[in-house]
Design a protein around this motif. Structure first.
Motif, PDB file in Angstrom:
ATOM      1  N   ALA B 171       0.835  -1.206   0.000  1.00  7.79           N
ATOM      2  CA  ALA B 171       0.000   0.000   0.000  1.00  7.79           C
ATOM      3  C   ALA B 171       0.865   1.250   0.000  1.00  7.79           C
ATOM      4  O   ALA B 171       0.492   2.273  -0.584  1.00  7.79           O
ATOM      5  CB  ALA B 171      -0.912  -0.027   1.220  1.00  7.79           C
ATOM      6  N   SER B 172       2.044   1.172   0.626  1.00 12.76           N
ATOM      7  CA  SER B 172       2.895   2.356   0.702  1.00 12.76           C
ATOM      8  C   SER B 172       3.384   2.791  -0.683  1.00 12.76           C
ATOM      9  O   SER B 172       3.750   3.955  -0.893  1.00 12.76           O
ATOM     10  CB  SER B 172       4.087   2.082   1.608  1.00 12.76           C
ATOM     11  OG  SER B 172       4.666   0.845   1.270  1.00 12.76           O
ATOM     12  N   MET B 177       3.703   6.710  -5.362  1.00 11.96           N
ATOM     13  CA  MET B 177       3.232   7.131  -6.685  1.00 11.96           C
ATOM     14  C   MET B 177       2.580   8.510  -6.598  1.00 11.96           C
ATOM     15  O   MET B 177       2.767   9.361  -7.486  1.00 11.96           O
ATOM     16  CB  MET B 177       2.236   6.090  -7.236  1.00 11.96           C
ATOM     17  CG  MET B 177       1.634   6.466  -8.586  1.00 11.96           C
ATOM     18  SD  MET B 177       2.866   6.825  -9.859  1.00 11.96           S
ATOM     19  CE  MET B 177       3.253   5.190 -10.456  1.00 11.96           C
ATOM     20  N   ALA B 178       1.844   8.739  -5.521  1.00 13.04           N
ATOM     21  CA  ALA B 178       1.233  10.060  -5.328  1.00 13.04           C
ATOM     22  C   ALA B 178       2.316  11.126  -5.226  1.00 13.04           C
ATOM     23  O   ALA B 178       2.183  12.224  -5.792  1.00 13.04           O
ATOM     24  CB  ALA B 178       0.361  10.048  -4.070  1.00 13.04           C
ATOM     25  N   LEU B 210       6.115   1.740  -8.761  1.00 16.65           N
ATOM     26  CA  LEU B 210       5.516   0.604  -9.472  1.00 16.65           C
ATOM     27  C   LEU B 210       6.250  -0.692  -9.134  1.00 16.65           C
ATOM     28  O   LEU B 210       5.633  -1.732  -8.893  1.00 16.65           O
ATOM     29  CB  LEU B 210       5.552   0.856 -10.986  1.00 16.65           C
ATOM     30  CG  LEU B 210       4.619   1.952 -11.501  1.00 16.65           C
ATOM     31  CD1 LEU B 210       4.819   2.187 -12.990  1.00 16.65           C
ATOM     32  CD2 LEU B 210       3.161   1.598 -11.243  1.00 16.65           C
ATOM     33  N   PHE B 211       7.570  -0.616  -9.113  1.00 14.04           N
ATOM     34  CA  PHE B 211       8.370  -1.821  -8.820  1.00 14.04           C
ATOM     35  C   PHE B 211       8.093  -2.314  -7.404  1.00 14.04           C
ATOM     36  O   PHE B 211       7.853  -3.494  -7.167  1.00 14.04           O
ATOM     37  CB  PHE B 211       9.855  -1.500  -8.997  1.00 14.04           C
ATOM     38  CG  PHE B 211      10.748  -2.676  -8.726  1.00 14.04           C
ATOM     39  CD1 PHE B 211      10.780  -3.759  -9.589  1.00 14.04           C
ATOM     40  CD2 PHE B 211      11.548  -2.721  -7.592  1.00 14.04           C
ATOM     41  CE1 PHE B 211      11.588  -4.859  -9.347  1.00 14.04           C
ATOM     42  CE2 PHE B 211      12.357  -3.816  -7.337  1.00 14.04           C
ATOM     43  CZ  PHE B 211      12.375  -4.881  -8.213  1.00 14.04           C
TER      44      PHE B 211
END
Lengths: 281, 387
Positions: B171-172, B177-178, B210-211
């Motif tokens: 979730a982090s 990404m944000a 993403l990774f």
């Protein structure tokens, strides 16, 4: 009277077939005994005949385990199909308490891993042990990083005398239809070599083949438990023995550092046999 | 013309038409048939660098073209022009997916091959563009095909990015990404006029997010590219920007144009090596869905659109739509990319890759149909010689 004659004939036929099977295994007490079938789940007559032949073999060679090499079910895989394509052909074995341990092939519904008699515990890949032998069961349809990490971990941590892997697609094959799964081989074989896997069983090709040892590992293909691709073995340097004229199954016995095998056709003929000494020929 | 001139023209042609990709594909096919073990050892070693790092640049270049085309001044800006192509693009995807499932449903391999349904849905933007442009030249059908392909691939990106995870999702990573998006917004509002801060800071954070999150980092620059300031006008799809175009989006393209071709060559080399014996149900399913399901879906969607009151762009009739529908059935590189996300190493991946490669046949089908239907360069109204 007529019934007595029928029973007598059946007994004579059974004895003849046992003699035809011509047991080549030591049948030692306390050895690990198992049978191997692959590509069997057609629900057609040959599968039933192989099942009957296995039951006959068990009368004199009391294996308690059957390895299923994938494509355990073809076509429709509804509840009735599990009866027709698995429970009935192997009824005598199931009734005798023989345990089947399956791997999934490309024709198997992925949900079949939850089918209790396949003993997969809901997993695509898993491991189990019988005395000094540990079996590693893989899903060769898709070797994802998670499965590879798991395999390396369990192979590394295993201290069992014998390490045997089985999965559906053969790393070496002389099949004219499919051939060797070279990409899988490049990924899996280094692990097998590094962690001392001695024997690998696969199916997918609808015949029996024993390959010359590759990097010290013995590879067997047994994909004719119900299906048959007659005359499909192509001559190559890999092949040690092969049989593509009829359906077949394998019997295997492991005692100490020796593994004995015998391959029997649908009609009860022994088509291959031999032994492997762990750590050398 | 001097030898140097011929070489320059050949090089120019190769760059303009993305020829390096099929060259990589052919090299892979030859290599794998000759020595499969050495090929697969190489492809596994190079796979991550090419598919998850290098391809981020290629997808960024494609996103740049899409951003420009859809922006104010872009060829596809007007909703009036977009609506039918959007409907057709969605119809093509639905047609391809349903055909894929229907094909597998007829056999018993739906369970294992089912996750590959987005493979025949993908359209190779560059190949589709070159094929349709080769048939129609300067004609509204080219813009129509391009938008159809872009709509398809935007939907495809979303499906692939969200559907296929390679690890457990953290979730982090969403928070990271944000931060990446906020960094891109901050750079834009600070009027940063160079491309590299967007790529290095926002793109880098996005790649890690993403990774880390178990999604495919090849898509890292896709959410970042729309924030790069760009020229007030579109210079055309896959066209060289003029020297006076100094906006970050075109600067990015100028900088990475040639490296992207190297990436494409290696993408073809790493991913297209399939043993011909690997042909199987997955190959047929992808091929049937791409060459039959997708065009049929497009044609049905256009028919529904017309019935609902939408209009085809001017000078485009049913004959042109038929040719565009088949011209956009080429999945090729995009389908290969999706295939590597859908399946891990194994025979199933090889099966669907063969189908993806053979979807190139769509180009041949489109050409034959164009000749039969007498559209584009085969139209009798176009004069090909002097009297």
């Amino acid at each position: 009277m007529r019934r007595s004659v029928t029973v007598l004939l059946a007994v004579v036929l059974g004895v003849c077939q046992l003699l035809a099977q011509n047991r080549r295994l030591p049948n030692a007490a306390n050895s690990v005994k198992f049978a191997v079938i692959g590509d069997n789940g057609t629900g057609d007559r040959p599968e039933y005949e192989v099942g009957a032949q296995m039951a006959r073999a068990r009368a004199s060679f009391a294996f308690d385990t059957v390895l299923m090499l994938g494509d355990n079910m073809y076509g429709s895989q509804e509840p009735a199909d599990f009866v027709k394509k698995f429970q009935q052909p192997y009824k005598a074995l199931l009734d005798a308490g023989v345990q089947f341990f399956a791997t999934l092939g490309n024709h198997d519904n992925q949900l079949n891993r939850y089918y209790r008699p396949f003993n997969m515990g809901g997993e695509r890949f898993y491991t189990f042990a019988k005395r000094n032998v540990r079996f590693f069961v893989l899903d060769s349809d898709s070797l994802d990083p998670k499965q590879m990490a798991w395999l390396e971990e369990v192979l590394k941590s295993s201290t069992d005398e014998w390490k045997i892997c089985y999965f559906h697609h053969p790393l070496y094959s002389d099949g004219g239809k499919h051939g060797s799964a070279v990409e899988l081989r490049v990924v899996l074989e280094p692990l097998f070599v590094r962690y001392g896997v001695a024997v690998v069983f696969s199916g997918h090709e609808h015949f029996y083949e024993r390959l010359n040892p590759q990097k010290g590992i013995y590879y067997f293909i047994e994909g004719a438990g119900g299906q048959l691709r007659r005359g499909n073995i192509v001559r190559s340097e890999f092949k040690a023995a092969g049989f593509d004229q009829d359906q077949s199954f394998m019997l295997v016995e492991i005692t100490g550092a020796d593994l004995f095998f015998q391959t029997i056709s649908r009609t009860g003929l022994t088509v291959d046999s031999g032994s492997i000494h762990r750590g050398g020929l | 013309m001097s030898l140097m001139g011929i070489v320059k023209r050949a090089f120019r042609f190769a760059i303009d038409h993305y020829v390096v990709l099929p060259v990589g594909v052919i090299a892979a096919l030859v290599w794998v048939q000759a020595d499969a073990e050495s090929f697969f050892r190489f492809s596994h070693a190079a796979s991550f660098a090419v598919n998850e790092v290098g391809m981020a640049l290629f997808l960024a270049v494609m996103t740049k073209e899409v951003v420009e085309a859809l922006s104010a001044g872009g060829a596809l800006h007007s909703w009036r022009h977009r609506s039918m192509a959007i409907v057709a693009g969605a119809g093509g995807m639905i047609g391809a997916a349903l055909t894929y499932f229907a094909y597998l449903k007829a056999g018993d391999e739906l369970s294992v091959l089912g996750p590959g349904w987005p493979i025949p849905c993908a359209v190779d933007l560059a190949f589709c563009y070159f094929v349709v442009k080769g048939i129609f030249g300067r004609h509204p059908a080219v813009s129509f095909a391009l938008l159809l392909a872009i709509v398809t691939d935007i939907l495809e990106f979303l499906i692939v990015a969200l559907r296929y995870t390679v690890a457990d999702v953290h979730a982090s990573a969403v928070a990271l990404m944000a931060v990446a998006i906020l960094a891109a917004i901050a750079l834009r509002t600070s009027r940063v006029r160079r491309a590299w801060p967007y790529i290095a800071i926002a793109g880098g954070l996005s790649w890690v997010a993403l990774f880390w999150g178990g999604l495919h980092p090849a898509f890292a620059l896709v959410p970042v590219m729309p924030f790069l300031p760009h020229a007030p006008r579109d210079y055309g799809f896959l066209a060289d920007p003029p020297p006076e175009a100094h906006d970050p989006l075109n600067e990015f393209e100028r900088t990475w144009k040639y490296p992207v071709h190297i990436v494409l060559f290696f993408f073809g080399l790493v991913n297209a090596g399939v043993l011909l014996q690997g042909w199987g149900t997955g190959s047929w399913a992808v091929l049937t869905a791409a060459l039959a399901g997708r065009p049929l879906g497009i044609l049905l969607a256009v028919a529904c659109g017309i019935a609902a009151g939408l209009h085809l762009p001017g000078r485009i009739g049913w004959r042109e739509v038929v040719v565009v529908a088949f011209g956009s059935s080429i999945g090729f590189a995009f389908s290969l990319l999706v295939a590597t996300q859908a399946f891990s190493i194994g025979p199933l991946l090889i099966e669907v890759k063969i189908g993806a490669l053979l979807s190139l046949c769509g180009a041949f089908v489109a050409l034959v149909l164009a000749a039969i239907l007498r559209v584009g360069k085969f139209s009798p109204s176009i004069s090909h010689g002097s009297a």
